[in-house]
Write a protein that holds these residues in place. Structure first.
Motif, mmCIF file in Angstrom:
data_model
loop_
_atom_site.group_PDB
_atom_site.id
_atom_site.type_symbol
_atom_site.label_atom_id
_atom_site.label_comp_id
_atom_site.label_asym_id
_atom_site.label_seq_id
_atom_site.Cartn_x
_atom_site.Cartn_y
_atom_site.Cartn_z
ATOM 1 N N VAL A 44 -7.917 -9.100 -1.641
ATOM 2 C CA VAL A 44 -8.594 -7.909 -0.976
ATOM 3 C C VAL A 44 -10.155 -8.233 -0.756
ATOM 4 C CG1 VAL A 44 -7.141 -6.209 -2.241
ATOM 5 C CG2 VAL A 44 -9.328 -6.887 -3.311
ATOM 6 N N ALA A 45 -10.954 -7.444 0.067
ATOM 7 C CA ALA A 45 -12.164 -7.603 0.473
ATOM 8 C C ALA A 45 -13.102 -6.619 0.133
ATOM 9 C CB ALA A 45 -12.220 -7.928 1.955
ATOM 10 N N VAL A 46 -14.301 -6.703 0.041
ATOM 11 C CA VAL A 46 -15.131 -5.610 -0.021
ATOM 12 C C VAL A 46 -15.260 -4.671 1.149
ATOM 13 C CG1 VAL A 46 -17.580 -4.994 -0.037
ATOM 14 C CG2 VAL A 46 -16.988 -6.855 -1.336
ATOM 15 N N GLY A 47 -15.119 -3.438 0.973
ATOM 16 C CA GLY A 47 -14.708 -2.528 1.975
ATOM 17 C C GLY A 47 -13.484 -1.972 2.243
ATOM 18 N N ASP A 48 -12.384 -2.727 1.579
ATOM 19 C CA ASP A 48 -10.936 -2.170 1.664
ATOM 20 C C ASP A 48 -10.838 -0.911 1.078
ATOM 21 O OD1 ASP A 48 -10.579 -4.554 3.011
ATOM 22 O OD2 ASP A 48 -8.975 -5.489 1.480
#
Length: 90
Positions: A44-48
């Motif tokens: 996952v990524a920051v902002g997901d």
């Protein structure tokens, strides 16, 4: 947090179920936006925007922020609202 839901395990914790050991943190189902990642997290990524049943981890999804294992996160299904993901039947 975008949305959080209560489910039967939260109710049982409140009644003092045998499995419920202090400290008790209510809330298991959540939809939220990733704001930070632990070391080595790449799924996952920051902002997901993700959904999670965090009951097996820390719970506490009724707070402003929660910690969840990357393996317990999933994408919000297309066409579903945050309330639907958190089991709101209204």
């Amino acid at each position: 947090m975008i949305a959080a839901g209560l489910n039967p395990i939260d109710y049982k914790k409140g009644l003092g179920a045998a499995f419920a050991k202090p400290p008790l943190y209510h809330g298991s189902d959540v939809v939220g936006t990733i704001v930070a990642l632990g070391p080595g997290v790449t799924s996952v990524a920051v902002g997901d925007v993700v959904c999670c049943n965090n009951g097996e981890n820390l719970g506490a999804t009724l707070a402003q922020y929660a910690i969840a294992g990357a393996g317990s996160l999933g994408p919000v299904p297309k066409g579903w609202s945050s309330k639907e993901v958190c089991c709101d039947s209204s």
